[in-house]
Design a protein around this motif. Structure first.
Motif, mmCIF file in Angstrom:
data_model
loop_
_atom_site.group_PDB
_atom_site.id
_atom_site.type_symbol
_atom_site.label_atom_id
_atom_site.label_comp_id
_atom_site.label_asym_id
_atom_site.label_seq_id
_atom_site.Cartn_x
_atom_site.Cartn_y
_atom_site.Cartn_z
ATOM 1 N N TRP A 134 -12.861 -28.832 28.657
ATOM 2 C CA TRP A 134 -12.563 -27.347 28.591
ATOM 3 C C TRP A 134 -12.897 -27.111 27.284
ATOM 4 O O TRP A 134 -13.059 -28.063 26.014
ATOM 5 C CB TRP A 134 -10.587 -27.520 28.338
ATOM 6 N N ASN A 135 -13.556 -26.006 26.623
ATOM 7 C CA ASN A 135 -13.871 -25.513 25.834
ATOM 8 C C ASN A 135 -13.821 -24.087 25.536
ATOM 9 O O ASN A 135 -13.447 -23.462 26.466
ATOM 10 C CB ASN A 135 -15.683 -25.640 26.147
ATOM 11 N N ALA A 136 -13.542 -23.972 24.385
ATOM 12 C CA ALA A 136 -13.363 -22.496 23.393
ATOM 13 C C ALA A 136 -13.160 -22.255 22.649
ATOM 14 O O ALA A 136 -14.079 -23.475 21.972
ATOM 15 C CB ALA A 136 -11.439 -22.493 24.006
ATOM 16 N N PHE A 137 -12.306 -21.701 21.730
ATOM 17 C CA PHE A 137 -13.196 -20.918 19.901
ATOM 18 C C PHE A 137 -11.800 -21.017 18.815
ATOM 19 O O PHE A 137 -10.726 -21.301 19.444
ATOM 20 C CB PHE A 137 -14.027 -19.604 20.223
ATOM 21 N N GLY A 138 -12.590 -21.200 18.059
ATOM 22 C CA GLY A 138 -11.881 -21.103 16.489
ATOM 23 C C GLY A 138 -11.282 -19.315 16.881
ATOM 24 O O GLY A 138 -11.609 -18.627 17.287
ATOM 25 N N PRO A 139 -10.776 -18.426 15.578
ATOM 26 C CA PRO A 139 -10.306 -19.901 14.266
ATOM 27 C C PRO A 139 -9.464 -20.937 15.279
ATOM 28 O O PRO A 139 -8.626 -20.604 16.027
ATOM 29 C CB PRO A 139 -9.654 -18.744 13.663
ATOM 30 N N VAL A 140 -8.834 -21.455 13.964
ATOM 31 C CA VAL A 140 -7.695 -22.672 14.084
ATOM 32 C C VAL A 140 -6.359 -22.516 14.540
ATOM 33 O O VAL A 140 -5.995 -23.103 16.345
ATOM 34 C CB VAL A 140 -7.976 -23.574 13.062
#
Length: 252
Positions: free
Chosen positions: A175-181
């Protein structure tokens, strides 16, 4: 510190093909775990009329030019290609690479790609519904092909909390996602909740996150948020210094 995976996304915009090829060969030599491109028909930023290359022909070249890293699209737009055809393309590219392809896929979002190439853009819910309908067809075709492509791992990109993350829990190996943390941590927790609801072991899903080169020394914050695989975005001139530093962190 637990070892984590390192990837790099080489964006096929505002560059020459020889630059892309040199970059993924260099990344492969650095020992990255994964190398990625994206699936668009035009640059996402900078000069909108700038140079740009098509995803799956790029992946075929990447398959032949590299030897070690897994690779794929981060991510393929589901509605740009017939799902059965996409499965056959993926299987063929996987064969070229000796079994290193990851089939990354998402619902799509960049309206210019759709309008310029004559696809129906529709609505977000319609594109998500199309993704849900395509995945069983892709999986069935991969199993039918000779030679088979049924062992190709599936990545799903996206963070929609009600639909996308449920599909990830049901079907994906990555699964891919993005930041920020903080954003990643929240989405990651929701995915874990979906895994529990559908009866999936959360540990079966490799949690990848896109980060910027200036974030690589903050890698531990992403690991603490649940990431297992950090992918650094890179544009021409494809300076891999930050990627090399992240590899050193991961192996340290």
């Amino acid at each position: 510190m637990a070892r984590f995976k390192v990837g790099v996304q080489l964006r096929p915009q505002h560059c020459e093909m020889k630059q892309l090829r040199a970059a993924w060969q260099a990344a492969d030599s650095l020992g990255v775990d994964t190398i990625w491109t994206w699936d668009h028909f035009y640059p996402l930023y900078g000069d909108p009329a700038g140079a740009h290359f098509e995803c799956w022909t790029v992946l075929a070249a990447m398959a032949a030019d590299t030897s070690h890293a897994r690779f794929g699209a981060l991510v393929t737009c589901n509605t740009y290609r017939n799902p059965d055809l996409l499965a056959d393309m993926a299987r063929t590219v996987d064969q070229i690479s000796g079994g290193r392809l990851i089939l990354g896929i998402g619902a799509g979002w960049f309206e210019r790609d759709y309008t310029e190439y004559g696809y129906e853009f529709g609505t977000g819910p319609e594109r998500l519904r199309a993704l849900r309908e395509s995945l069983p067809r892709i999986e069935a075709r991969l199993a039918k092909l000779n030679p088979s492509g049924e062992n190709i791992p599936l990545m799903i990109g996206g963070s929609g909390e009600k639909v996308t993350l449920r599909i990830v829990a049901e079907r994906a190996q990555l699964w891919n996602a993005f930041g920020p943390v903080d954003n990643f941590a929240r989405k990651n927790a929701i995915l874990t909740d979906w895994c529990q609801k559908v009866g999936r072991d959360p540990a079966e899903i490799d949690r990848t996150v896109m980060i910027n080169p200036d974030e690589v020394d903050n890698f531990q914050a992403y690991l603490d948020a649940g990431a297992t695989h950090l992918i650094v975005g890179s544009d021409v001139p494809f300076d891999l210094t930050a990627v090399e530093r992240l590899v050193a962190h991961a192996r340290g």
